[in-house]
Design a protein around this motif. Structure first.
Motif, PDB file in Angstrom:
ATOM      1  N   VAL A 178       1.017  -1.141   0.053  1.00 44.16           N
ATOM      2  CA  VAL A 178      -0.010   0.054  -0.101  1.00 44.16           C
ATOM      3  C   VAL A 178       0.814   1.155  -0.048  1.00 44.16           C
ATOM      4  O   VAL A 178       0.643   2.276  -0.803  1.00 44.16           O
ATOM      5  N   ALA A 179       1.925   1.129   0.788  1.00 43.80           N
ATOM      6  CA  ALA A 179       2.777   2.466   1.136  1.00 43.80           C
ATOM      7  C   ALA A 179       3.474   2.895  -0.340  1.00 43.80           C
ATOM      8  O   ALA A 179       3.602   3.912  -0.845  1.00 43.80           O
ATOM      9  N   GLU A 180       3.956   1.525  -1.271  1.00 41.10           N
ATOM     10  CA  GLU A 180       4.626   1.818  -2.498  1.00 41.10           C
ATOM     11  C   GLU A 180       3.466   2.208  -3.515  1.00 41.10           C
ATOM     12  O   GLU A 180       3.809   3.066  -4.100  1.00 41.10           O
ATOM     13  N   ALA A 181       2.209   1.811  -3.296  1.00 41.09           N
ATOM     14  CA  ALA A 181       1.235   2.272  -4.202  1.00 41.09           C
ATOM     15  C   ALA A 181       0.953   3.704  -3.904  1.00 41.09           C
ATOM     16  O   ALA A 181       0.639   4.478  -4.970  1.00 41.09           O
ATOM     17  N   MET A 182       1.052   4.076  -2.874  1.00 36.94           N
ATOM     18  CA  MET A 182       0.586   5.519  -2.339  1.00 36.94           C
ATOM     19  C   MET A 182       1.806   6.491  -2.880  1.00 36.94           C
ATOM     20  O   MET A 182       1.367   7.547  -3.449  1.00 36.94           O
ATOM     21  N   LYS A 183       3.016   5.827  -2.841  1.00 36.99           N
ATOM     22  CA  LYS A 183       4.150   6.757  -3.449  1.00 36.99           C
ATOM     23  C   LYS A 183       4.087   7.029  -4.880  1.00 36.99           C
ATOM     24  O   LYS A 183       4.491   7.920  -5.390  1.00 36.99           O
ATOM     25  N   ALA A 184       3.526   5.853  -5.594  1.00 32.68           N
ATOM     26  CA  ALA A 184       3.527   6.015  -7.093  1.00 32.68           C
ATOM     27  C   ALA A 184       2.548   7.019  -7.331  1.00 32.68           C
ATOM     28  O   ALA A 184       2.695   7.751  -8.425  1.00 32.68           O
ATOM     29  N   ILE A 185       1.565   7.440  -6.627  1.00 31.28           N
ATOM     30  CA  ILE A 185       0.335   8.436  -7.055  1.00 31.28           C
ATOM     31  C   ILE A 185       0.828   9.858  -6.184  1.00 31.28           C
ATOM     32  O   ILE A 185      -0.069  10.806  -6.251  1.00 31.28           O
ATOM     33  N   GLY A 186       2.026   9.926  -5.715  1.00 32.23           N
ATOM     34  CA  GLY A 186       2.562  11.054  -5.268  1.00 32.23           C
ATOM     35  C   GLY A 186       2.113  11.297  -3.457  1.00 32.23           C
ATOM     36  O   GLY A 186       2.218  12.519  -3.115  1.00 32.23           O
ATOM     37  N   ILE A 187       1.712  10.150  -2.860  1.00 29.07           N
ATOM     38  CA  ILE A 187       1.291  10.270  -1.387  1.00 29.07           C
ATOM     39  C   ILE A 187       2.521   9.883  -0.696  1.00 29.07           C
ATOM     40  O   ILE A 187       2.711   8.585  -0.737  1.00 29.07           O
ATOM     41  N   ASP A 188       3.180  10.545   0.096  1.00 32.98           N
ATOM     42  CA  ASP A 188       4.166  10.029   0.831  1.00 32.98           C
ATOM     43  C   ASP A 188       3.943   9.524   2.137  1.00 32.98           C
ATOM     44  O   ASP A 188       3.772  10.221   3.045  1.00 32.98           O
ATOM     45  N   VAL A 189       3.917   7.983   2.297  1.00 35.27           N
ATOM     46  CA  VAL A 189       3.472   7.618   3.680  1.00 35.27           C
ATOM     47  C   VAL A 189       4.631   6.216   3.826  1.00 35.27           C
ATOM     48  O   VAL A 189       4.916   5.726   2.694  1.00 35.27           O
ATOM     49  N   ASN A 190       4.784   5.830   4.995  1.00 35.67           N
ATOM     50  CA  ASN A 190       5.612   4.679   5.155  1.00 35.67           C
ATOM     51  C   ASN A 190       4.736   3.536   5.708  1.00 35.67           C
ATOM     52  O   ASN A 190       3.481   3.725   6.085  1.00 35.67           O
ATOM     53  N   ALA A 191       5.328   2.544   5.652  1.00 30.80           N
ATOM     54  CA  ALA A 191       4.429   1.164   5.940  1.00 30.80           C
ATOM     55  C   ALA A 191       3.755   1.140   7.090  1.00 30.80           C
ATOM     56  O   ALA A 191       2.575   0.519   7.413  1.00 30.80           O
ATOM     57  N   GLN A 192       4.430   1.662   8.096  1.00 29.60           N
ATOM     58  CA  GLN A 192       3.980   1.605   9.734  1.00 29.60           C
ATOM     59  C   GLN A 192       2.629   2.674   9.640  1.00 29.60           C
ATOM     60  O   GLN A 192       1.705   2.255  10.327  1.00 29.60           O
ATOM     61  N   PHE A 193       2.834   3.697   9.121  1.00 29.79           N
ATOM     62  CA  PHE A 193       1.600   4.644   8.979  1.00 29.79           C
ATOM     63  C   PHE A 193       0.308   3.868   8.308  1.00 29.79           C
ATOM     64  O   PHE A 193      -0.732   3.812   8.974  1.00 29.79           O
ATOM     65  N   VAL A 194       0.756   2.930   7.336  1.00 32.81           N
ATOM     66  CA  VAL A 194      -0.359   2.443   6.596  1.00 32.81           C
ATOM     67  C   VAL A 194      -0.791   1.179   7.592  1.00 32.81           C
ATOM     68  O   VAL A 194      -2.162   1.137   7.728  1.00 32.81           O
ATOM     69  N   SER A 195      -0.127   0.649   8.426  1.00 32.98           N
ATOM     70  CA  SER A 195      -0.462  -0.438   9.405  1.00 32.98           C
ATOM     71  C   SER A 195      -1.486   0.132  10.273  1.00 32.98           C
ATOM     72  O   SER A 195      -2.337  -0.395  10.774  1.00 32.98           O
ATOM     73  N   THR A 196      -1.046   1.504  10.974  1.00 34.78           N
ATOM     74  CA  THR A 196      -1.752   2.036  12.170  1.00 34.78           C
ATOM     75  C   THR A 196      -3.278   2.552  11.495  1.00 34.78           C
ATOM     76  O   THR A 196      -4.091   2.244  11.969  1.00 34.78           O
TER      77      THR A 196
END
Length: 127
Positions: free
Chosen positions: A30-48
């Motif tokens: 999910v974090a990689e997909a978000m970065k691909a569309i320009g949203i900078d998040v890490n895997a820990q934030f996605v998990s939370t």
């Protein structure tokens, strides 16, 4: 207090929408997909965000529901004389049950002074 950034994109909402469309996606994916569309998040934030969205949503305020009092009025009980063994133990100490009953009596009478007056009147009646 820190100011909120007003950069239009709600990261948590974007993560929830992506996870709704791809329920089997892992946080790193999910974090990689978000970065691909320009949203900078890490895997820990996605998990939370995923964890918080799974929790049951409680509505309303915490605490006792409105209209419920802390102490409910107990129905009036007959106050009989407790048996000697129940009122006092062998060493002459007052039992816990007797103290609880005395407390209830004081609450019903509206204070210690009122209870003392009632007991003295009762004592005179019993003589």
């Amino acid at each position: 207090m820190a100011k909120k950034k007003s950069s239009g994109v709600n990261k948590s909402q974007a993560i929830r929408e992506y996870c709704a469309a791809n329920p089997e996606a892992k946080p790193l994916e999910v974090a990689e997909a978000m970065k691909a569309i320009g949203i900078d998040v890490n895997a820990q934030f996605v998990s939370t965000v995923k964890s918080n969205s799974k929790k049951s949503k409680k509505t309303g305020r915490r605490g006792r529901p409105a209209g419920v009092s802390a102490k409910k009025a107990a129905p009036a009980k007959k106050l009989g004389r407790p048996a000697a063994s129940k009122a006092r133990s062998n060493s002459g100490e007052v039992s816990l049950d007797s103290l609880i009953n005395a407390k209830k009596l004081v609450e019903e009478m509206g204070g210690v002074d009122n209870a003392r007056n009632a007991i003295s009147v009762l004592e005179q009646l019993m003589d």
